[in-house]
Write a protein that holds these residues in place. Sequence first.
Motif, short mmCIF file in Angstrom:
data_model
loop_
_atom_site.label_atom_id
_atom_site.label_comp_id
_atom_site.label_asym_id
_atom_site.label_seq_id
_atom_site.Cartn_x
_atom_site.Cartn_y
_atom_site.Cartn_z
N TYR A 107 0.77 -1.37 0.17
CA TYR A 107 0.20 -0.03 -0.11
C TYR A 107 0.86 1.11 0.01
CZ TYR A 107 -4.57 -2.50 1.04
OH TYR A 107 -5.57 -3.14 0.95
N ILE A 108 1.85 1.43 0.75
CA ILE A 108 2.76 2.39 1.01
C ILE A 108 3.71 2.65 -0.40
CG2 ILE A 108 4.60 3.36 2.27
CD1 ILE A 108 3.85 1.92 4.80
N HIS A 111 1.07 4.05 -3.22
CA HIS A 111 0.65 5.66 -2.99
C HIS A 111 1.85 6.44 -2.93
CE1 HIS A 111 -3.71 5.77 -2.14
NE2 HIS A 111 -3.56 5.00 -3.09
N ILE A 112 3.15 5.86 -2.71
CA ILE A 112 4.36 6.86 -2.81
C ILE A 112 4.67 7.25 -4.28
CG2 ILE A 112 6.84 6.88 -2.53
CD1 ILE A 112 6.53 5.63 0.16
N LEU A 114 2.43 6.84 -6.61
CA LEU A 114 1.24 7.64 -7.30
C LEU A 114 1.69 9.24 -6.73
CD1 LEU A 114 -1.53 7.89 -8.41
CD2 LEU A 114 -2.46 7.79 -5.92
N ALA A 115 2.17 9.29 -5.63
CA ALA A 115 2.68 10.96 -5.23
C ALA A 115 3.56 11.25 -6.16
CB ALA A 115 2.83 11.08 -4.00
N LYS B 291 -4.76 12.89 -1.08
CA LYS B 291 -5.02 11.66 -2.17
C LYS B 291 -4.27 10.53 -1.49
CE LYS B 291 -4.23 12.04 -6.55
NZ LYS B 291 -4.01 12.79 -7.64
N TYR B 292 -3.17 10.57 -0.83
CA TYR B 292 -2.27 9.31 -0.84
C TYR B 292 -2.46 8.95 0.67
CZ TYR B 292 -0.74 12.13 -4.47
OH TYR B 292 -0.41 13.04 -5.56
N TYR B 293 -3.75 8.57 0.78
CA TYR B 293 -3.94 7.92 2.13
C TYR B 293 -3.56 6.63 2.63
CZ TYR B 293 -7.58 5.85 -0.30
OH TYR B 293 -8.47 4.99 -1.13
N LEU B 294 -3.28 5.96 1.49
CA LEU B 294 -2.83 4.64 1.81
C LEU B 294 -1.37 4.43 2.50
CD1 LEU B 294 -3.89 2.18 -1.22
CD2 LEU B 294 -4.65 2.30 1.19
N ILE B 295 -0.78 5.47 2.37
CA ILE B 295 0.73 5.60 2.93
C ILE B 295 0.33 5.36 4.46
CG2 ILE B 295 2.67 7.04 3.37
CD1 ILE B 295 2.05 8.29 0.50
N LEU B 296 -0.57 6.45 4.70
CA LEU B 296 -0.97 6.46 6.35
C LEU B 296 -1.61 5.09 6.66
CD1 LEU B 296 -1.13 8.66 8.72
CD2 LEU B 296 -3.69 8.25 8.23
N GLY B 298 -1.06 2.21 5.43
CA GLY B 298 0.01 1.05 5.45
C GLY B 298 0.74 1.29 6.90
N THR B 299 1.32 2.57 7.05
CA THR B 299 1.86 2.68 8.28
C THR B 299 1.31 2.48 9.59
OG1 THR B 299 2.71 4.65 6.91
CG2 THR B 299 3.37 4.55 9.13
#
Lengths: 290, 331
Positions: A107-108, A111-112, A114-115, B291-296, B298-299
């Motif tokens: 997931y991380i 989205h990284i 994507l960012a 937009k990049y909530y999956l980073i959060l 995942g963490t």
Amino acid sequence: MVEMFLSKLAFSLLNGAVWGLIVSLIALGLTLIFGLMGIINIAHGDLYMFGAFLSWYIINYTGNYWLSYLVPPLLIGLLGLFLEKEVLRPFEDRPEYTVIATIAIGYILQHIALAIFGGSTQVVRNPVPASLHLFGIEYPVYRLFAASASLLLLTVLWLILYRTTFGLWIRATMQDKEIAETSGIPVNRVCMVTFALGCFLSALGGSLAAPIVQISYLMGFDVLVLAFIVVVVGGLGSLKGALVTSLLISILENVLSIYLTPLESRLFSLALMVAILVKKPTGIFGRQTE
Amino acid sequence: MPQSSNEGFFFNRKIRVLPYLFTLALLVFLGVIGPIHIKTLIMEIMIWSIYALAFDLLFGYTGLFSYGQALYFGVGAYSFVFSLRHLSMNFIICLFAASFLTSVLAALLGLLIIKTKGAYFVILTIIFNVIFYLLAMDLTWLTGGEDGISIEIPPITIGKLCLSLNNPTTSYFFYLFFSLATLVFLKRIVDSPVGRVLFSIKVNEERAEYIGYNIYAYKMFSYVMSGFFCGLSGALYTSWARYASASYFSIIISGEPIVWSLIGGPGTLIGPVIGTAIIIVLLDYLSFYWKYYLILIGTLMLVVLRFSPRGIVGFLKERIEVKLDDCRGPP
């Protein structure tokens, strides 16, 4: 008519072999990591995606193709060192928890990507725009290059595993961690480096595949599924199995897609996999234990 | 751990029930006077928490880690659509028909999946999920592919009572009923002797087998039950969104209950519900700004996994039990 069919057949056979070699790199990493640490690495496809994206980025900003094959795998390999040591070590040999942890890592990474790289699909310009006359068809040289690079890497990997002390350590640790530890093998370091090696291979697969495929932040899952089919049919932890099945499956899918859509040929190979697993639950080359 | 510790604070049933009653009262209160967007959010949480509960029965209580429950979610959704279209009966019967069909499919696939263990089990569930996802994408004439199918839900009248999901208050209580019923039903199952056997399989499969339990049958029971409730949640979600698409089968949907129940606390039933609520509320606000909530997410998953693998509820339970031990003093 026959000629047309033959040329199509030759083209898809070649494509299948090229793609199979690249996939075998990825599947080998997956099976090495599982065999050694019991980690089912769901993030493996995302590491591949990151490799492809990084090499796209490097080509766009430096224009240097050699750099794009060197830098991403090294970076991802370093990331692998960190991930194994700091994130995954407490969960090793508990498949469920490694799945959860690697889902989180995936997931991380997604989205990284994507960012940093954006959500749109990217294409890398073909580095070798020439094509070669082969078996009565024009075949792009780059794909042959990618295939031979993968083949070279597989050979190097085989040499490392079966001709060096470190390879001996890996194989010993795979067979029995405790006995390996008592005979003085630095098991933790072996695990760390092997995980990094798996990440390296996956990212390199991504870099090699970048000019052939379309790059997007969700591309990892397709490859992960293919690698899973390969690894499961070949037998988890079996290297020979991973190589043979990835070639077979991808050639089969490519030949089938002469008549079917890519989706349907993937369905076919999935169904085949299920059939094989029902018949022989440990895979074709799987070890008999468990 | 699912067993209620029969000591101290938790022994007092009346006190234990209080927070639940309070929450229920709050939910009813919000259902009557709450603003529409809060109601919509709560409805969404209630439907998804059925899905999380179904996953928790499988993972938290039986130790079967499935990364492919979206398969049953999607099948439930589509069987609801088709039964609504072709059975021409009222939608509540269609809901049950859909869940039943899903559990039949779970039983059939279970024949292939249940026998495998550990890594093979996880991978097989992923593979079956992908097979159904690809089928749903391929058979566009049947499923509508990515665009999906929209449905109309005709209201049903029982005597003078008219049950229409178009009315927000009615549909709120409709979904509240189903999520509560699921929670109570699953609670009964996991507290029953069958639930004990399931838990023993999770803790030590081999010993459970040596004692003489047919672990295959028990695992199958858990798998089919989980399939039933996944199907129910898929059907309910379709009735809420008035829409089903092939994306219901996607692996992202399979990952959701893992996140929810991990954060809430697997193996506690109420934990996954709390996890669902937290994550859905969080995403509702967060994804609007970032937009990049999956980073959060995942963490957060990694942190929970590292420091409290039993989730929020497990963490709190541990704390309270420790405190009680302190109060009691040395034995």
